[in-house]
Scaffold this motif. Structure first.
Motif, mmCIF file in Angstrom:
data_model
loop_
_atom_site.group_PDB
_atom_site.id
_atom_site.type_symbol
_atom_site.label_atom_id
_atom_site.label_comp_id
_atom_site.label_asym_id
_atom_site.label_seq_id
_atom_site.Cartn_x
_atom_site.Cartn_y
_atom_site.Cartn_z
ATOM 1 N N TRP A 85 0.844 -1.202 0.000
ATOM 2 C CA TRP A 85 0.000 0.000 0.000
ATOM 3 C C TRP A 85 0.875 1.246 0.000
ATOM 4 O O TRP A 85 0.623 2.182 -0.752
ATOM 5 N N TRP A 86 1.879 1.269 0.865
ATOM 6 C CA TRP A 86 2.760 2.440 0.934
ATOM 7 C C TRP A 86 3.416 2.708 -0.413
ATOM 8 O O TRP A 86 3.522 3.842 -0.844
ATOM 9 N N SER A 88 2.212 1.992 -3.350
ATOM 10 C CA SER A 88 1.196 2.564 -4.247
ATOM 11 C C SER A 88 0.857 3.992 -3.844
ATOM 12 O O SER A 88 0.680 4.858 -4.698
ATOM 13 N N TRP A 89 0.739 4.234 -2.554
ATOM 14 C CA TRP A 89 0.407 5.564 -2.054
ATOM 15 C C TRP A 89 1.495 6.579 -2.413
ATOM 16 O O TRP A 89 1.209 7.718 -2.764
ATOM 17 N N SER A 91 3.493 6.451 -4.937
ATOM 18 C CA SER A 91 3.737 6.488 -6.372
ATOM 19 C C SER A 91 3.206 7.782 -6.993
ATOM 20 O O SER A 91 2.105 8.221 -6.675
ATOM 21 N N ASP A 96 -2.119 3.947 -9.934
ATOM 22 C CA ASP A 96 -1.944 3.051 -8.799
ATOM 23 C C ASP A 96 -3.075 3.159 -7.772
ATOM 24 O O ASP A 96 -3.062 2.467 -6.774
ATOM 25 N N MET A 97 -4.060 4.023 -8.016
ATOM 26 C CA MET A 97 -5.153 4.186 -7.053
ATOM 27 C C MET A 97 -5.914 2.878 -6.835
ATOM 28 O O MET A 97 -6.340 2.580 -5.718
ATOM 29 N N ASP A 99 -4.682 -0.139 -6.851
ATOM 30 C CA ASP A 99 -3.867 -0.925 -5.911
ATOM 31 C C ASP A 99 -3.903 -0.311 -4.519
ATOM 32 O O ASP A 99 -4.062 -1.027 -3.527
ATOM 33 N N GLU A 100 -3.731 0.993 -4.443
ATOM 34 C CA GLU A 100 -3.708 1.674 -3.150
ATOM 35 C C GLU A 100 -4.989 1.402 -2.359
ATOM 36 O O GLU A 100 -4.947 1.000 -1.195
ATOM 37 N N ALA A 104 -5.385 -1.146 0.982
ATOM 38 C CA ALA A 104 -5.832 -0.574 2.262
ATOM 39 C C ALA A 104 -7.086 -1.282 2.754
ATOM 40 O O ALA A 104 -7.185 -1.650 3.939
ATOM 41 N N TYR A 139 -12.021 4.748 1.507
ATOM 42 C CA TYR A 139 -11.405 4.887 0.189
ATOM 43 C C TYR A 139 -12.380 5.144 -0.953
ATOM 44 O O TYR A 139 -11.974 5.625 -2.006
#
Length: 153
Positions: A85-86, A88-89, A91, A96-97, A99-100, A104, A139
């Motif tokens: 997550w980190w 992706s966050w 990036s 990547d949203m 994945d993020e 999460a 999210y």
């Protein structure tokens, strides 16, 4: 673009969900080893998206060993998902949203399910779903904004 991003999010969420199952059970395997017990074996039932980690017959755990073995699946999976997550966050690519958000949502599910599994809460999968719902509620506004924006297209 809205359809493509929506589909990307759904496929990514399902993919990470399926990947989380063996990671969770492997976490129990690591937990057994860390408390000095033989690793045992794992069974999967993909029709219900469940897995079970078994210790060898006759294995006796102290309460501390049982606690660590029980919580290790959810914690290990949440740790792996948290690291991903980190990534992706952090990036710069907004593609990547999906994945993020998925990581999460599923990470919170794993933590809450791991707690219920450890405490032997009857119907613990519902506590897991509560974590899933909290992640989803947090999210979804971001995902909807991402899906409807031209950003990342």
């Amino acid at each position: 673009m809205i359809f493509q991003k929506s589909l990307d999010f759904i496929i990514t969420l399902i993919t990470w969900l399926l990947i989380s199952l063996p990671i969770h059970e492997f976490g129990h395997d690591i937990g057994a080893t860390l408390v000095g017990q033989p690793a045992g074996w794992v069974t999967f039932n993909l029709s219900s998206w469940t897995g079970t980690h078994f210790l060898p017959a006759g294995t006796m755990l102290t309460s501390a060993q049982s606690f660590l073995w029980s919580i290790s699946g959810g914690v290990f999976t949440a740790l792996i998902m948290g690291i991903l997550w980190w990534r992706s966050w952090a990036s710069p690519c907004r593609w990547d949203m999906d994945d993020e958000a998925s990581l999460a949502i599923l990470g919170l599910w794993q933590i809450s399910y791991g707690i219920s599994e450890t405490l032997n809460i009857r119907g613990g999968e519902y506590l897991g779903l509560l974590g899933f719902a909290l992640g989803f509620a947090f999210y979804m506004p971001k995902v909807i904004k991402w899906i409807t924006s031209e950003e990342g297209s």
